[in-house]
Enzyme design. Sequence first.
Site, PDB file in Angstrom:
ATOM      1  N   GLN A   1      50.093  33.710  15.123  1.00  0.00           N
ATOM      2  CA  GLN A   1      48.704  33.236  15.190  1.00  0.00           C
ATOM      3  C   GLN A   1      48.101  33.243  13.796  1.00  0.00           C
ATOM      4  O   GLN A   1      48.126  34.278  13.102  1.00  0.00           O
ATOM      5  CB  GLN A   1      47.862  34.112  16.127  1.00  0.00           C
ATOM      6  CG  GLN A   1      46.460  33.556  16.348  1.00  0.00           C
ATOM      7  CD  GLN A   1      45.630  34.374  17.345  1.00  0.00           C
ATOM      8  OE1 GLN A   1      46.008  35.485  17.728  1.00  0.00           O
ATOM      9  NE2 GLN A   1      44.495  33.823  17.735  1.00  0.00           N
TER      10      GLN A   1
ATOM     11  N   HIS B   1      43.363  29.529  21.164  1.00  0.00           N
ATOM     12  CA  HIS B   1      43.684  28.108  21.329  1.00  0.00           C
ATOM     13  C   HIS B   1      45.033  27.976  21.986  1.00  0.00           C
ATOM     14  O   HIS B   1      45.900  28.824  21.826  1.00  0.00           O
ATOM     15  CB  HIS B   1      43.666  27.364  19.982  1.00  0.00           C
ATOM     16  CG  HIS B   1      44.508  28.001  18.924  1.00  0.00           C
ATOM     17  ND1 HIS B   1      44.097  29.121  18.220  1.00  0.00           N
ATOM     18  CD2 HIS B   1      45.743  27.709  18.464  1.00  0.00           C
ATOM     19  CE1 HIS B   1      45.047  29.470  17.366  1.00  0.00           C
ATOM     20  NE2 HIS B   1      46.069  28.634  17.499  1.00  0.00           N
TER      21      HIS B   1
END
Length: 136
Positions: free
Chosen positions: A95, A101
């Site tokens: 990430q 997301h």
Amino acid sequence: MRGEGCIFCKIANGEIPSNTLYEDEGYRVILDLGPATKGHALILPKEHYANLYELPDENCAEVLKLAKKMAVRMKEKLGCTGMNLVQNNGESAGQTVHHFHMHLIPRYDDGSRIVSWTPGEPSAEELARIRDTICG
Ligand code: AMP
Ligand code: ZN
């Protein structure tokens, strides 16, 4: 709730322009600026949640429903033959933007490897130990 200085908060809420594929009250779906494949998109909640651990259960359900809606549309419009849903949590998981997301990565019959790993070969005892650790 907004993340101070969070770029995805700004994109999701329209303060920074993006190639938007879909928008509703709670979400914006945009094209990724560094796509893995043609049509690589990101589902962004408009509220700031850093990762899956922070995402309320209600949003979890909404995100997957939206992923399906977009996947169906992309299959129809892009002619992709497969679709990877990828969702990274934490730096060790890759990430880089700490606003939840989900990646929608359309796949084509081009033999490319996007999400892959070398399968391990744990013993039955090792698997049982891990199961007990997680469930204990
Ligand atoms: P992750 O590694 O799961 O945190 O994914 C972050 C993704 O965001 C990467 O695929 C980037 O290419 C993408 N990205 C970063 N900044 C932007 C931006 N301003 N607009 C669109 N996509 C972005
Ligand atoms: Zn944010």
